[in-house]
Design an enzyme around this catalytic site. Structure first.
Site, PDB file in Angstrom:
ATOM      1  N   ASP A 139       1.074  -4.698  13.724  1.00 19.91           N
ATOM      2  CA  ASP A 139       2.281  -5.408  13.313  1.00 19.91           C
ATOM      3  C   ASP A 139       2.797  -4.620  12.115  1.00 19.91           C
ATOM      4  O   ASP A 139       2.096  -4.505  11.089  1.00 19.91           O
ATOM      5  CB  ASP A 139       1.949  -6.833  12.877  1.00 19.91           C
ATOM      6  CG  ASP A 139       1.672  -7.766  14.046  1.00 19.91           C
ATOM      7  OD1 ASP A 139       1.493  -7.274  15.171  1.00 19.91           O
ATOM      8  OD2 ASP A 139       1.623  -8.988  13.814  1.00 19.91           O
ATOM      9  N   HIS A 145      -4.958  -1.601  15.930  1.00 11.58           N
ATOM     10  CA  HIS A 145      -5.431  -1.636  17.309  1.00 11.58           C
ATOM     11  C   HIS A 145      -5.229  -0.278  17.981  1.00 11.58           C
ATOM     12  O   HIS A 145      -4.430   0.544  17.523  1.00 11.58           O
ATOM     13  CB  HIS A 145      -4.671  -2.711  18.091  1.00 11.58           C
ATOM     14  CG  HIS A 145      -4.940  -4.110  17.622  1.00 11.58           C
ATOM     15  ND1 HIS A 145      -5.432  -5.089  18.449  1.00 11.58           N
ATOM     16  CD2 HIS A 145      -4.785  -4.702  16.401  1.00 11.58           C
ATOM     17  CE1 HIS A 145      -5.569  -6.222  17.769  1.00 11.58           C
ATOM     18  NE2 HIS A 145      -5.169  -6.012  16.521  1.00 11.58           N
ATOM     19  N   SER A 158      -0.637  -0.733   3.697  1.00  9.27           N
ATOM     20  CA  SER A 158      -1.402   0.336   4.327  1.00  9.27           C
ATOM     21  C   SER A 158      -0.589   0.934   5.469  1.00  9.27           C
ATOM     22  O   SER A 158       0.490   0.445   5.797  1.00  9.27           O
ATOM     23  CB  SER A 158      -2.748  -0.197   4.833  1.00  9.27           C
ATOM     24  OG  SER A 158      -2.578  -1.460   5.444  1.00  9.27           O
TER      25      SER A 158
END
Length: 383
Positions: A191, A249, A342
């Protein structure tokens, strides 16, 4: 004429401002984060911090001259919106990037030591049981209440610390991957606010303006043959803001060939830092971890680089996923970032992926990030 040497007093004032922001954020965990670290840099509440550093006489002048935020594009609607920069990012960027006095401060070991110390301090504070009190103010401040139903543990009271909540796990059905039966499709690793470039040269033309960026440096001294496989290839940059779901992911299915942890510093990865011409390249300087995968669909390598940033406590892989030989599938959770912002960077060899046109257009013509979710399509490999 301004001195070419860094000003000791200027550095100390900036360091003091950053330290005081961290103290304010952690002294009372029930405080709204948008009254401390995440106060918009252009807000009146930020003025007392900025006045210590900037010579401007009004907020309007500062906002005009010092880039107080970034535009992003909603992929689903195409709408462009402005996201204000948090005060801690603005202070950190000034420490590193702005003004002739600060140019050489980039190389100061004490600058790196300061950012490391503050990041570790935040990590320790948010690992403490007392930090649990910060969960509800964080949820309210960033309007996260509706997203809690997506989590494996939707009850905020069940998290033992703020960092445990920050790195919360999402239910797999909440992030379905695009075209799950087509292994030639690539997807977003997080996301995030995402930029995508068909070649690294395009990325350095439109986005990565810091000096010293190379694939070899990003991969942390990997053998020249490894880095050479990605020269001329595509690059996807996924920036996670503090309010985002903070796990990353797999963008493709493959087998883990290596994982390399690279020590580094904790510079901000805000777009204003990345796109500032002549600044230090933060991607190659920051703490990061490089996972090399052999892609199932093509047999070619794909590099996934998890990059820490200012006030990020740690980068952690989920159980055993970082073992050599582990098979991962597209959309599978690989790891979590603890408190802070990040970035995840994905590298593809040349000719291995055709990135989706809207993402490339937003990144080049609009020079904007695109708001994305885990699993959304980023491109496809031509059969």
């Amino acid at each position: 004429m301004a001195s070419s040497e860094p000003s000791e007093a200027h550095f100390e004032a900036t360091a003091s401002a950053l330290n005081n922001l961290v103290i304010a954020a952690t002294s009372d965990h029930k405080t709204d984060p948008k009254t401390t670290l995440h106060t918009p840099a252009s807000h009146e509440l930020s003025h007392k911090w900025l006045q210590r550093i900037f010579p401007y006489h009004s907020l309007e002048e500062m906002e005009s001259n010092l880039h107080m935020g970034n535009y992003v594009i909603d992929r689903q609607t195409g709408a462009k919106s402005f996201e204000p920069m948090s005060i801690y990012v603005r202070v950190g960027m000034h420490l590193l990037y702005y003004g002739s006095e600060q140019e050489k401060a980039l190389h100061w070991k004490k600058t790196q030591a300061l950012l490391k110390a503050q990041s570790e301090k935040m990590g320790a504070e948010y690992d403490a049981p007392e930090s649990k009190a910060h969960i509800e103010p964080f949820i309210e401040s960033f309007n996260l209440r509706s997203s809690l139903s997506e989590m494996v543990e939707p009850d905020p009271s069940k998290y033992a610390t703020f960092n445990e909540f920050f790195a919360r796990e999402i239910r797999e059905p909440a992030r379905p991957i695009a075209e799950p039966e087509n292994d030639l499709v690539t997807s977003s690793p997080a996301d995030c606010r995402l930029t995508a470039f068909p070649t690294v040269d395009m990325a350095t033309k439109y986005w990565i303006k810091g000096f010293g960026f190379t694939i070899a440096r990003l991969l942390g001294g990997s053998s020249p043959d490894v880095a050479k496989q990605f020269e001329g290839g595509s690059i996807v940059i996924a920036r996670l803001a503090p309010q985002d779901y903070h796990r990353w992911h797999a963008p493709i299915s493959g087998t883990v060939e290596s994982v390399t942890d690279i020590p580094g510093t904790y510079y901000t990865v805000n777009p204003q830092a990345i796109t500032e011409p002549g600044s230090l390249d933060v991607f190659c300087e920051n703490k990061r971890s490089v996972m090399m995968l052999k892609r199932t669909a093509t047999g070619r390598p794909v590099a996934i680089v998890a990059v820490g940033a200012m006030l990020v406590g740690s980068i952690k892989y989920v159980s055993e996923v970082d073992r050599v030989g582990t098979k991962v599938r597209r959309g599978q959770c690989l790891g979590a970032f603890y408190y802070g912002g990040s970035t995840v960077i994905v590298l593809y060899p040349p000719g291995q992926v055709v990135l989706d046109e809207d993402l490339v257009r937003n990144s080049t013509e609009e020079k904007c990030e695109t708001v994305m979710k885990v699993g959304w399509r980023t491109g496809i490999t031509k059969a």
